[in-house]
Design a protein around this motif. Structure first.
Motif, PDB file in Angstrom:
ATOM      1  N   THR A 179     -15.057  25.478 -61.550  1.00 49.72           N
ATOM      2  CA  THR A 179     -15.977  24.334 -61.482  1.00 49.72           C
ATOM      3  C   THR A 179     -15.407  23.245 -60.602  1.00 49.72           C
ATOM      4  OG1 THR A 179     -16.733  24.848 -63.736  1.00 49.72           O
ATOM      5  CG2 THR A 179     -17.260  22.662 -62.854  1.00 49.72           C
ATOM      6  N   GLU A 180     -14.109  22.996 -60.717  1.00 54.06           N
ATOM      7  CA  GLU A 180     -13.461  21.996 -59.851  1.00 54.06           C
ATOM      8  C   GLU A 180     -13.534  22.429 -58.392  1.00 54.06           C
ATOM      9  OE1 GLU A 180      -9.545  21.692 -61.381  1.00 54.06           O
ATOM     10  OE2 GLU A 180     -10.097  20.286 -63.000  1.00 54.06           O
ATOM     11  N   ARG A 181     -13.427  23.737 -58.171  1.00 56.90           N
ATOM     12  CA  ARG A 181     -13.552  24.243 -56.799  1.00 56.90           C
ATOM     13  C   ARG A 181     -14.944  23.951 -56.235  1.00 56.90           C
ATOM     14  NH1 ARG A 181     -13.159  30.642 -55.125  1.00 56.90           N
ATOM     15  NH2 ARG A 181     -13.537  30.377 -52.878  1.00 56.90           N
ATOM     16  N   GLU A 228     -18.147  17.805 -52.722  1.00 60.98           N
ATOM     17  CA  GLU A 228     -17.667  16.516 -52.222  1.00 60.98           C
ATOM     18  C   GLU A 228     -17.361  16.577 -50.731  1.00 60.98           C
ATOM     19  OE1 GLU A 228     -17.310  13.516 -53.608  1.00 60.98           O
ATOM     20  OE2 GLU A 228     -18.328  14.243 -55.389  1.00 60.98           O
ATOM     21  N   ILE A 248     -13.130  26.130 -65.758  1.00 62.12           N
ATOM     22  CA  ILE A 248     -12.966  24.725 -65.319  1.00 62.12           C
ATOM     23  C   ILE A 248     -12.395  24.677 -63.917  1.00 62.12           C
ATOM     24  CG2 ILE A 248     -11.695  22.599 -65.774  1.00 62.12           C
ATOM     25  CD1 ILE A 248     -11.894  23.240 -68.758  1.00 62.12           C
ATOM     26  N   SER A 249     -11.421  25.570 -63.639  1.00 59.93           N
ATOM     27  CA  SER A 249     -10.819  25.607 -62.302  1.00 59.93           C
ATOM     28  C   SER A 249     -11.864  25.959 -61.246  1.00 59.93           C
ATOM     29  CB  SER A 249      -9.680  26.626 -62.281  1.00 59.93           C
ATOM     30  OG  SER A 249      -9.129  26.723 -60.984  1.00 59.93           O
ATOM     31  N   SER A 261     -10.206  27.772 -69.100  1.00 58.93           N
ATOM     32  CA  SER A 261      -9.433  27.037 -68.085  1.00 58.93           C
ATOM     33  C   SER A 261      -9.779  27.553 -66.690  1.00 58.93           C
ATOM     34  CB  SER A 261      -7.935  27.193 -68.345  1.00 58.93           C
ATOM     35  OG  SER A 261      -7.577  26.603 -69.569  1.00 58.93           O
ATOM     36  N   HIS A 321     -16.910  21.571 -57.262  1.00 56.62           N
ATOM     37  CA  HIS A 321     -16.993  20.116 -57.109  1.00 56.62           C
ATOM     38  C   HIS A 321     -16.331  19.676 -55.799  1.00 56.62           C
ATOM     39  CE1 HIS A 321     -17.105  15.889 -58.183  1.00 56.62           C
ATOM     40  NE2 HIS A 321     -15.810  15.812 -57.920  1.00 56.62           N
ATOM     41  N   LYS A 322     -15.180  20.254 -55.491  1.00 54.80           N
ATOM     42  CA  LYS A 322     -14.471  19.895 -54.266  1.00 54.80           C
ATOM     43  C   LYS A 322     -15.293  20.279 -53.036  1.00 54.80           C
ATOM     44  CE  LYS A 322     -10.072  20.495 -51.858  1.00 54.80           C
ATOM     45  NZ  LYS A 322      -8.739  21.159 -51.890  1.00 54.80           N
TER      46      LYS A 322
END
Length: 468
Positions: A290-292, A298, A287-288, A284, A294-295
């Motif tokens: 990875t989202e960072r 972006e 994933i967190s 988890s 990704h953000k």
């Protein structure tokens, strides 16, 4: 072979002087000669007519006037520096200005009508002279009869002397003008060539990467303006280079931290450091992180699109609806911190003309920041009001606020205050940069009012829709 601008100018200057001299020597010489001949011919013709009038009575049986006429001829010949004859109709010289040396001499093939409608001739006058002379003829008349002619002969050599004197003055004047025109060359050297040399040196320095070089041209003209422009360009390029270095450093820093965490967690799982029962927890976290990443990616893509012109897609939409929908999307986050929204609108429907997707992004970033830096059990105030041709939107929190020395820096890319680093370690530092870019792209402004420990308010404007 490349020639400098200065050498080309010098070459053009010398060609101009040479062509000017050739033109004067060719055309001016001819024009001056023709003018002097015509001027002398007219003067001689007038004198010949006056003398012919005096001789008219002599051919009417008054011999007592011959002595006076002879004296008049000699005096006039000396004054005009010419030779004067009085001839009868057959071309026999009956009186001359040389004291009778040519008296009774017959002019061979004499033809008083040979001049035609011309007032003078240039020749050796029936081979009576060793050189060309300017000859004019005036008839001696009385009682409607022609008794003879008065002929005045002026050596062309005298006209040539006058021509030479006139041309000498013209040549001297031209030489003085040509010399004075050197001032133009000096002015060109000082105002164009030397500044241009400095600008060229500066441009080569910039091309070589020396952006700290300064072009020292202080004139208040186009050259000075060009030098100032290039100096300004070098400053901007220097700033851009510094920005790129900082950008790469910030991106590297922000990418390094999550990548290090992801690598560490995965290696720990693979080598058995993390027991299987904790896999879910650490996956988890992966994933967190990875989202960072990704953000962050972006956000960087968004800034890149904002740097391109013409990216806005404007439409008419209700700003109140956008605010409500964006605030509703944070319901879960707000519930976790027990934060509520206070929405205030001056009208039920407030239409604006803007890019709806980009304005949604602005509202999302501002509300996200307000939630992150607000205390638990607090209220975030959002207002939208119309004034004149604008709609003003305010997002206000009662959070930690922004330090005074950081208020002007929060719009910079990747900038994070010390307080924000403590509250939001996972932020990218790009949110407010994106907000400002979007608002300025609409031709509008955004301002911030903040007091450390009290709270922060962001206010931006949008143009009202004309289709109301």
């Amino acid at each position: 072979m490349t020639r400098s601008l200065y050498s080309k100018f010098i070459l053009g200057y010398l060609i101009f002087g040479l062509l000017g001299f050739v033109t004067i020597a060719t055309f001016s010489s001819r024009i001056t000669r023709d003018h002097l001949i015509q001027e002398r011919a007219d003067a001689l013709y007038d004198e010949a007519n006056v003398l012919a009038s005096s001789c008219g009575s002599m051919y009417q049986g008054k011999p007592q006037e011959e002595t006076a006429v002879s004296a008049q001829i000699r005096a006039l010949s000396t004054y005009l520096r010419s030779e004067i004859w009085v001839v009868d109709r057959q071309g026999i010289i009956i009186m001359d200005s040389r004291g009778g040396q040519r008296t009774d001499t017959a002019i061979p093939d004499f033809d008083p009508t040979a001049m035609g409608n011309r007032s003078y001739t240039i020749s050796d006058y029936y081979k009576m002279f060793q050189e060309d002379v300017l000859s004019v003829s005036a008839p001696i008349t009385g009682n409607y009869n022609v008794y003879g002619y008065v002929l005045i002969h002026l050596p062309i050599s005298q006209i040539s002397q006058s021509q030479t004197s006139t041309l000498d003055i013209l040549y001297i004047t031209s030489a003085i003008i040509f010399g004075l025109s050197l001032i133009i060359l000096l002015v060109f050297t000082q105002t164009v060539y030397l500044p241009l040399r400095k600008i060229t040196v500066g441009a080569n320095e910039y091309a070589a990467g020396n952006l700290d070089y300064r072009i020292r041209v202080k004139t208040h003209d186009e050259m000075g303006y060009l030098a100032d422009t290039l100096n300004y360009m070098s400053d901007e390029l220097n700033k851009m280079e510094e920005y790129q270095k900082n950008f790469i450093a910030n991106v590297s820093h922000d990418f390094r931290s999550p990548l290090t965490s992801i690598k560490g967690y995965l290696e720990a799982i693979l080598d058995g450091t993390i027991p299987p029962e904790l896999y879910e927890k650490y996956i988890s976290r992966v994933i967190s992180e990875t989202e960072r990443l990704h953000k962050l990616t972006e956000s960087m893509l968004t800034l890149n699109s904002l740097d391109a012109k013409g990216y806005l897609s404007r439409t008419n939409f209700d700003i109140n609806r956008i605010i409500k929908d964006t605030a509703a999307s944070f319901e879960g986050t707000c519930d976790a911190k027990n934060i509520s929204f206070d929405l205030t609108f001056s009208d039920n429907i407030q239409m604006v003309y803007a890019d709806m997707g980009k304005i949604q992004q602005v509202m999302y970033n501002l509300i996200d920041n307000a939630i992150k830096f607000s205390h638990n059990d607090s209220v975030i105030y959002i207002q939208a009001s119309s004034r004149y041709e604008k709609v003003f939107v305010s997002v206000k929190d009662n959070g930690i606020g922004i330090p005074k020395d950081s208020v002007k820096k929060i719009w910079e890319r990747f900038y994070k205050t010390d307080l924000s680093r403590g509250k939001d370690k996972r932020g990218t530092g790009l949110g407010l940069s994106i907000v400002k870019e979007i608002i300025q792209a609409h031709g509008e402004n955004i301002d911030v009012i903040s007091t450390e420990g009290v709270g922060t308010e962001f206010v931006f404007s949008l143009p009202r829709s004309n289709n109301l």
